[in-house]
Design an enzyme around this catalytic site. Structure first.
Site, mmCIF file in Angstrom:
data_model
loop_
_atom_site.group_PDB
_atom_site.id
_atom_site.type_symbol
_atom_site.label_atom_id
_atom_site.label_comp_id
_atom_site.label_asym_id
_atom_site.label_seq_id
_atom_site.Cartn_x
_atom_site.Cartn_y
_atom_site.Cartn_z
ATOM 1 N N LYS A 92 -14.803 8.054 -4.645
ATOM 2 C CA LYS A 92 -16.008 8.327 -4.291
ATOM 3 C C LYS A 92 -16.449 9.768 -4.530
ATOM 4 C CE LYS A 92 -14.328 6.419 0.038
ATOM 5 N NZ LYS A 92 -13.558 6.792 1.504
ATOM 6 N N LYS A 121 0.318 14.247 0.670
ATOM 7 C CA LYS A 121 -1.059 14.622 0.385
ATOM 8 C C LYS A 121 -0.963 16.279 0.020
ATOM 9 C CE LYS A 121 -3.347 10.566 2.610
ATOM 10 N NZ LYS A 121 -3.939 10.115 1.541
ATOM 11 N N HIS A 150 0.660 -1.205 0.075
ATOM 12 C CA HIS A 150 0.051 -0.018 -0.026
ATOM 13 C C HIS A 150 0.792 1.299 -0.026
ATOM 14 C CE1 HIS A 150 -4.119 -1.588 0.572
ATOM 15 N NE2 HIS A 150 -3.726 -2.394 1.054
ATOM 16 N N THR A 198 -8.663 6.365 -2.534
ATOM 17 C CA THR A 198 -10.081 6.118 -2.952
ATOM 18 C C THR A 198 -11.175 7.154 -2.669
ATOM 19 O OG1 THR A 198 -10.250 5.113 -0.583
ATOM 20 C CG2 THR A 198 -9.884 3.463 -2.275
ATOM 21 N N LYS A 244 -9.159 13.916 3.824
ATOM 22 C CA LYS A 244 -8.062 12.849 3.891
ATOM 23 C C LYS A 244 -7.259 13.014 5.083
ATOM 24 C CE LYS A 244 -7.055 13.632 -0.223
ATOM 25 N NZ LYS A 244 -7.057 12.607 -1.093
ATOM 26 N N ARG A 245 -6.524 11.872 5.510
ATOM 27 C CA ARG A 245 -5.466 12.187 6.615
ATOM 28 C C ARG A 245 -4.438 13.306 6.267
ATOM 29 N NH1 ARG A 245 -5.116 8.158 10.567
ATOM 30 N NH2 ARG A 245 -3.373 9.525 11.346
HETATM 31 C C1 LIG Z 1 -12.122 7.136 1.765
HETATM 32 C C2 LIG Z 1 -11.677 7.669 2.915
HETATM 33 C C3 LIG Z 1 -10.471 7.849 3.382
HETATM 34 C C4 LIG Z 1 -9.250 7.636 2.321
HETATM 35 O O1 LIG Z 1 -9.509 8.842 1.646
HETATM 36 P P1 LIG Z 1 -8.169 9.173 0.741
HETATM 37 O O2 LIG Z 1 -8.436 10.577 -0.059
HETATM 38 O O3 LIG Z 1 -8.156 8.099 -0.765
HETATM 39 O O4 LIG Z 1 -6.834 9.253 1.175
HETATM 40 C C5 LIG Z 1 -9.972 7.949 4.462
HETATM 41 N N1 LIG Z 1 -10.876 8.150 5.729
HETATM 42 C C6 LIG Z 1 -12.106 8.090 5.487
HETATM 43 C C7 LIG Z 1 -13.007 8.261 6.427
HETATM 44 C C8 LIG Z 1 -12.493 7.592 3.990
HETATM 45 O O5 LIG Z 1 -14.024 7.442 4.006
#
Ligand SMILES: *Cc1c(COP(=O)(O)O)cnc(C)c1O
Length: 831
Positions: free
Chosen positions: A683, A578, A382, A679, A572-573
């Site tokens: 979404k 990022k 990952h 991911t 996101k984190r």
């Molecule tokens: C989808 C999701 C992530 C991953 O987000 P990225 O933008 O791909 O880093 C992290 N936290 C939550 C709660 C999510 O639903």
């Protein structure tokens, strides 16, 4: 005893009980009156509450129980039929799961939403209020844990016999509070009111051992074996959570382990008056699952974490081996009937543990054990960050898991012999599992690669870089082992549940809900891309979602914004790669232009959200900066008409479900070559947000799917990033030569956003000038230009709406059903 139980598929003779009737009997009816009756029953008889005393939590539990009763019938049925058909089983091993709230998920999967809603209305209750009462199980950090949950959902929906194994943390991901603009971590008490979904299997337990010594011994046949003695033992106890498939009667299991002491209580110590000492061992045992490590990249390297990893790996393998033996009677054919997917290296000890079980407990020779082991495991990588590759000091393993270390040494020694020919010293050193040198570490990625028959990356670019940059020698040495399986997300949660109005429109266009399990059907939407009446309906859904979010943010946080502004969202984190900070640089630049009298083409609301690892100082400073920039801009009467900024506290799955359907612009701006897949990007695009992003991770494949006219790509490619760094990247020069950049960085560094303490954010600015490892300054100009283009496009309503629609229409391939079909075919050999 357990074996006898399992072998008897009818389960009726378990524990000596003989039940004369088949269990379950007739499945419970799902009509509205029956569901209402069940809710009332559980209020009175499970919660023991009447209409005067029932709290929101009582009502939620009663509703969840009524729904769970209907899952239970199917769960028992699935368990039995999977046992009977003897299909190959997939065991997904993951330290983290982020399932999100489960009530709406269960209700929609069973197809009983209108009945549950109706039953609650009759009782004078609101279904939506009940949904909001559920705690969000935060048993993961971010993308990796959420991926595991999407995968379980897709396995159940595709009818794959898939079990998730993990840890039942008492405290999951911390709750993030924002105090004075800064992150404060508070404990997450998701189990405070209990979980209606879990069933504790107090009789499904295994002993997990630690420490002790390894003694070579000789058995009566003259064969040497190794006894692991004087160990410190803990009991692992199973807690099962149902994973229902979409309207197919399948219910799989997520099995989470929690520890229990071998001896509840040291009576001798207690009687000697040492009351605290008597429960000490209990506390040591229970600490194993006390808390999730809140690190998302870069392992904590802490002994407790290693204990956690081994705890769930050992319990899970013992469980799977026990089941396999009960069903098939021999472990020889284990790889034909079971496959273990390692979600990153956190469960990598499974390779050594499987060898130990086979050799020490089931008396296999090394060669036979190794042949079985390496055909049973598959590993998903990952990360491309070298510092995030997990390693454990040899001395720590030696003390905690001496037998497993011996096995890893032997695997490494045998690998060394095989690679001695045809590789120079350096190549051999890079391929080895145990580092060379005085204080060596065990490299868990190398162990996983050597011990698995399959290694996969999670996007096309990630897999390519994995093969070319990270493990070139191992890739060549194991031809065909490395493959790609691009991530995906489940359309159940990420469209149907979180965006019901969009789901309704899609169902109308498709003519049925078939798109929910066949997401390529979203293509049907394309036919309407030129139909202005349809586009207006599509746009109205986004507008309503934005209005709902705006109302929520005002009610919950007192933040006000204009729903007609661009909703520009980065959730996101918080991590330097990022590049939330690049987003902030743009926001400040935009603010400075407004102050200089230049109005933006369209008003904008910039929303951030995400947690920072508690020990990650720079990430925490970035959160602090975002909040201070937000305060300055939101309080400035000249600016607030055009630009507002908000940081949503405690970002989590239930928050993502609110934010994503309301987004216009999706920020996916990592430094190219650093994000494995992402991911969140999927979404957003599925819900009609237009991506502004770099050619990184799955963004590349999203651009390919939606078409370059329907995505806003900016910045350097992964190749250009490497070249730029090789050529000697000079952030100072960019600062000197770009007046916009200079104004932004000077603003941060001279206290324009921290008047109370002007130097507070200087380290943030300084880090960009000193080293700027993630090339923010290098991509700044391109980002600003592309943001400008986004504003122009947004003002062209028909054009923007069409882009948004085409994003939804063309995202079908990013359904996790599709991803899981890939794993099933390329790796698992199921379906
Ligand atoms: C989808 C999701 C992530 C991953 O987000 P990225 O933008 O791909 O880093 C992290 N936290 C939550 C709660 C999510 O639903």
């Amino acid at each position: 005893m357990r074996d006898a139980c399992l072998r008897d598929a009818s389960i009726r003779h378990c524990a000596g009980m003989k039940i004369r009737e088949p269990i379950p009997g007739a499945p419970l009816p799902v009509d509205q009156p029956s569901i209402k009756q069940s809710i009332v029953h559980h209020l009175a008889h499970t919660r023991m509450r009447d209409q005067y005393r029932a709290s929101a939590s009582d009502v939620f539990h009663a509703v969840a129980r009524a729904v769970r009763d209907r899952i239970a019938d199917r769960w028992l049925g699935s368990t039995k039929s999977q046992w009977d058909d003897g299909k190959k089983r997939v065991y997904y091993l993951s330290m983290e799961y982020l399932p999100g709230r489960l009530l709406r998920d269960a209700v929609l999967n069973l197809g009983i939403e209108s009945e549950v809603r109706g039953a609650l209305t009759e009782l004078g209750l609101s279904y939506d209020d009940v949904l909001e009462t559920e705690a969000d199980p935060g048993l993961g950090n971010g993308g990796l844990g959420r991926l595991a949950s999407c995968f379980l959902d897709s396995m159940a929906t595709l009818g794959i016999a898939g079990t998730g194994y993990g840890i039942r943390y008492d405290y999951g991901m911390f709750r993030q509070a924002i105090v004075g603009g800064a992150q404060v971590e508070e404990p997450d008490t998701w189990l405070l009111h209990g979980s209606p979904w879990e069933t504790s299997r107090t009789e499904t337990t295994y002993t997990v051992r630690y420490e002790g010594r390894v003694e070579p011994r000789v058995d009566p046949t003259g064969r040497t074996f190794y006894a692991w003695v004087d160990t410190q033992d803990v009991i692992a106890e199973a807690h099962d959570i149902p994973v229902p498939g979409y309207r197919n009667g399948v219910v799989n299991t997520l099995r989470l382990w929690s520890p229990r002491p071998v001896q509840e209580f040291d009576l001798a110590l207690f009687n000697a008056g040492d009351h605290f000492g008597s429960v000490h061992k209990r506390n040591v045992a229970e600490n194993i699952s006390r808390v999730l490590y809140p690190n998302d990249s870069g392992p904590p390297g802490k002994e407790l974490r290693l204990r956690q990893e081994y705890f769930f790996v050992s319990a899970s393998l013992q469980d799977a081996v026990t089941r396999h033996l009960a069903r098939w009677g021999s472990l020889d054919d284990l790889p034909e009937k079971c496959v273990f997917q390692l979600n990153d290296t956190h469960p990598a000890l499974a390779v050594a543990e499987m060898m130990r079980l086979l050799m020490d407990e089931h008396l296999f020779t090394w060669e036979r054990a190794w042949s079985i082991t390496k055909r049973a495991f598959a590993y998903t990588n990952h990360t491309l960050m070298p510092e995030a590759l997990e390693t454990w000091p040899v001395h720590m393993l030696d003390r905690l898991l001496p037998r497993q270390l011996d096995i890893i040494r032997e695997i490494d020694r045998r690998l060394g012999i095989e690679i001695a020919q045809g590789h120079d010293e350096q190549a051999q050193a890079r391929m080895a599992i145990i580092e060379r040198g005085p204080q060596p570490n065990v490299r868990m990625a190398n162990l996983s690669i050597v011990g698995s028959f399959s290694v996969n990356g999670v996007s096309a670019l990630h897999t390519q870089l994995l093969r070319e940059r990270m493990f070139p020698e191992l890739d060549k040495f194991f031809p065909g082992k490395f493959k790609n399986e691009t991530n995906g997300v489940t359309p159940r949660r990420w469209i149907q549940q979180c965006n019901p109005e969009l789901a309704k429109l899609i169902t109308e266009v498709v003519g049925s809900d078939a798109w929910v399990t066949d997401l390529e059907k979203l293509r049907e939407l394309e036919k309407h891309a030129g139909d202005s009446a349809f586009l207006e309906r599509f746009r109205a859904i986004k507008r309503d979602n934005k209005a709902k979010l705006a109302a929520f943010l005002e009610k919950e946080h007192g933040f006000r914004c204009d729903p007609s502004s661009i909703f520009d969202i980065q959730i996101k984190r918080i991590h330097e790669y990022k590049r939330q900070l690049l987003n902030v640089l743009h926001v400040i630049h935009r603010y400075q232009r407004i102050k200089a009298g230049e109005k933006p083409e369209a008003p904008r609301t910039v929303i951030f959200g995400g947690k920072a690892a508690s020990a990650y100082d720079m990430a925490k400073r970035i959160i602090h900066l975002i909040n201070h920039v937000a305060k300055t801009i939101n309080e400035d009467p000249e600016a607030r008409e055009h630009l507002r900024v908000f940081f949503v506290p405690n970002y989590r799955v239930s928050y993502a479900e609110r934010l994503i359907p309301a987004a216009d612009l999706s920020e996916q701006i990592s430094t190219a070559g650093w994000e494995a897949s992402g991911t969140g990007n999927m979404k957003f695009a599925m819900n009609g947000a237009v991506t502004i992003g770099t050619l990184d991770g799955a963004n590349i494949e999203i651009a390919d799917a939606v078409g370059e006219d329907n995505i806003l790509i900016f910045g350097m490619t992964a190749e250009q990033v490497i070249q730029r760094v090789r050529a000697g990247y000079q952030p100072w020069q960019l600062y000197e030569s770009d007046t916009r950049l200079r104004a932004v960085i000077d603003g941060i560094s001279h206290g324009a956003f921290s008047r109370d303490e002007p130097g507070r954010f200087r380290p943030v600015a300084q880090s960009l000038l000193d080293n700027d490892r993630f090339l923010l300054l290098g991509d700044f100009a391109s980002y600003v230009e592309t943001q400008q283009r986004a504003e122009q496009l947004f003002r062209d309503v028909p054009r923007w709406t069409r882009m948004s629609l085409l994003n939804v229409a063309r995202m079908g391939r990013f359904s996790s059903d599709n991803t899981i079909r890939g794993y099933a075919k390329d790796i698992w050999g199921v379906l």
